[in-house]
Design a protein around this motif. Structure first.
Motif, short mmCIF file in Angstrom:
data_model
loop_
_atom_site.label_atom_id
_atom_site.label_comp_id
_atom_site.label_asym_id
_atom_site.label_seq_id
_atom_site.Cartn_x
_atom_site.Cartn_y
_atom_site.Cartn_z
N PRO A 98 25.18 74.66 25.14
CA PRO A 98 25.26 76.10 24.81
C PRO A 98 24.63 77.00 25.86
CG PRO A 98 23.60 75.00 23.46
CD PRO A 98 24.32 73.92 24.19
N ALA A 99 23.79 76.45 26.73
CA ALA A 99 23.23 77.26 27.81
C ALA A 99 24.22 77.40 28.97
CB ALA A 99 21.92 76.64 28.31
N TYR A 100 25.22 76.53 28.98
CA TYR A 100 26.21 76.51 30.05
C TYR A 100 27.49 77.22 29.64
CZ TYR A 100 28.79 74.26 33.94
OH TYR A 100 29.53 74.00 35.07
N TRP A 101 27.88 77.02 28.38
CA TRP A 101 29.12 77.58 27.86
C TRP A 101 28.84 78.70 26.86
CZ3 TRP A 101 33.63 75.96 29.97
CH2 TRP A 101 33.66 74.70 30.58
N LYS A 117 27.68 68.53 30.22
CA LYS A 117 28.00 69.90 29.83
C LYS A 117 29.13 69.98 28.79
CE LYS A 117 25.04 71.41 32.86
NZ LYS A 117 23.70 71.87 32.40
N LEU A 118 30.00 68.95 28.72
CA LEU A 118 31.17 69.06 27.85
C LEU A 118 31.74 67.70 27.52
CD1 LEU A 118 33.32 70.91 26.47
CD2 LEU A 118 34.58 70.83 28.64
N CYS A 119 32.11 67.52 26.26
CA CYS A 119 32.89 66.37 25.83
C CYS A 119 33.92 66.83 24.82
CB CYS A 119 31.99 65.30 25.20
SG CYS A 119 32.95 63.89 24.53
N THR A 160 32.57 79.66 30.98
CA THR A 160 31.33 79.62 31.74
C THR A 160 31.56 80.19 33.13
OG1 THR A 160 29.50 78.22 32.51
CG2 THR A 160 31.72 77.29 32.66
N ASN A 161 30.53 80.77 33.71
CA ASN A 161 30.52 81.08 35.14
C ASN A 161 29.21 80.59 35.73
OD1 ASN A 161 28.86 83.01 33.93
ND2 ASN A 161 29.47 84.66 35.31
N HIS A 162 28.78 79.42 35.22
CA HIS A 162 27.52 78.81 35.65
C HIS A 162 27.74 77.58 36.52
CE1 HIS A 162 24.65 81.13 33.16
NE2 HIS A 162 25.64 81.20 32.30
N PHE A 163 28.96 77.41 37.04
CA PHE A 163 29.23 76.19 37.77
C PHE A 163 28.54 76.18 39.14
CE2 PHE A 163 31.67 73.65 40.83
CZ PHE A 163 31.56 72.40 40.21
#
Length: 392
Positions: free
Chosen positions: A280-283, A233-235, A300-303
């Motif tokens: 981009p679908a997560y953040w 999701k992130l780097c 994000t609020n997809h955690f």
């Protein structure tokens, strides 16, 4: 004889009708279906009255639970059309779970009633904590708005019972490696996952991306050990160079709340974390570099995660408010907090329980590559951080 009597009665009735004047004609019954409305005006400010709050939600309901809604402009000003009578005016930021105010007001038909600034100050509902850092002092911004935050430590982050008392946790840049026993990292990462999955919100800046993706301080590689946000999701890599970076506000709501859509961000330290990859679908990207479109501020609020225990967080267990999603005309969806007793009536009109987007129970994660330097001038990036505080 009967025929004569009937004829006599008919003649008498006819004569009575012919003697009635036009003025004696029964009046038509008219039902007034017009809804009487007036207006409420005011200016939303922070708790101490020093900062106008743009982008705040202002709303009320009529007796049939129809919503009347508007938002404040960049200077905090608003005008709300509302049904005449005694009303409760709600003022909120974010989804209303952390900052909200209720005002009793009498709306007068075809008139505008002005609320004074003491009535429209945005109250803190959330319990806020922060971890001291080396390069950040977000607590200073919180205090300048008139709100309160409690200092906690990394040892506290390793204790779920401690952090579960709070609704929001701010992670100042450099706090990941600030007087911390690195053996605590696995517990910290697990607890932050529990915290966010159960509705708590966090903000991390610059080097403190390591709380999200792993590492001990700044991060120089992807897929490091630790953290709680999935590596896919992130780097972020510590490859940013000092200087002024022109940036664009990428979110319409944020731009309206701020009153501008461009900002020069001063990276006055020797290096900073660059977001090199994100889902981009997560953040959602809120601020980006103007020249390269690289993300500088994301949320994000997809955690979600498997095996996370259900844990009461902050004020939520004691709250008499519930977050709902309501669709306004034009298919505009808003997430707001309403008195729990009104939820069945709003659901009957089409509202849904929970926020309009994201995972049902997830809190927010905000990450910015820029921050509130312990020393130095951050310019109008400061008002962006004020927005972050009020919308977590």
């Amino acid at each position: 004889m009967k025929k004569f009597n009937l004829l006599l009665i008919f003649i008498i009735l006819l004569s009575l009708g012919s003697c009635r004047s036009d003025s004696e004609t029964p009046a038509e019954i008219t039902i007034d279906n017009t809804i009487k409305v007036g207006k409420i005006s005011g200016k939303v400010t922070s708790q101490n009255g020093t900062k106008p709050i743009g982008g705040a939600s202002i709303f009320t309901f009529d007796e049939k639970y129809k919503i009347y809604y508007t938002t404040s402009d960049a200077d905090g000003n608003f005008i709300l059309e509302a049904p005449a009578g005694n009303q409760t005016i709600h003022i909120q930021t974010g989804d209303g779970s952390n900052f909200r105010t209720q005002v009793a007001a009498t709306v007068k038909n075809n008139e505008t009633v002005s609320l004074n600034t003491d009535q429209t100050k945005l109250n803190q509902v959330a319990k806020i904590a922060y971890v001291k850092g080396t390069y950040d002092k977000i607590e200073d911004i919180i205090q300048t708005l008139g709100y309160n935050a409690t200092e906690i430590t990394n040892a506290d982050l390793a204790n779920i019972n401690t952090i579960a008392q709070y609704d929001i946790i701010f992670l100042n840049c450099g706090s990941r490696n600030y007087n911390v026993n690195q053996s605590l990292y696995p517990a910290i990462d697990a607890n932050l996952a529990i915290f966010v999955a159960n509705g708590g919100s966090i903000y991390a800046s610059d080097w403190d991306v390591s709380y999200l993706v792993g590492g001990t301080d700044n991060t120089n590689n992807c897929s490091l050990t630790g953290g709680f946000v999935p590596d896919t999701k992130l780097c972020s890599k510590n490859t940013g160079t000092p200087g002024i970076v022109p940036a664009t506000v990428n979110n319409a709501g944020l731009s309206t709340a701020l009153g501008f859509n461009t900002v020069n961000i001063d990276f006055d330290l020797s290096s900073w974390q660059k977001i090199v990859n994100y889902d981009p679908a997560y953040w959602e990207v809120l601020v980006k570099e103007t020249s390269s479109n690289n993300a500088l501020m994301i949320r994000t609020n997809h955690f979600t995660a498997t095996g996370i225990p259900a844990t009461p967080i902050g004020n939520a267990p004691n709250s008499t408010f519930t977050t709902v999603c309501i669709t306004l005309p034009g298919n505009i969806q808003i997430s707001i907090s309403v008195p729990t007793i009104t939820v069945p009536y709003l659901v009957a009109l089409g509202a849904t329980v929970g926020p309009c987007s994201g995972s049902t129970n997830s809190g927010y994660i905000y990450y910015t590559s820029f921050h509130n330097h312990a020393t130095g001038n951050i310019g109008n990036a400061g008002v962006i951080l004020q927005y972050v505080i009020l919308n977590l």
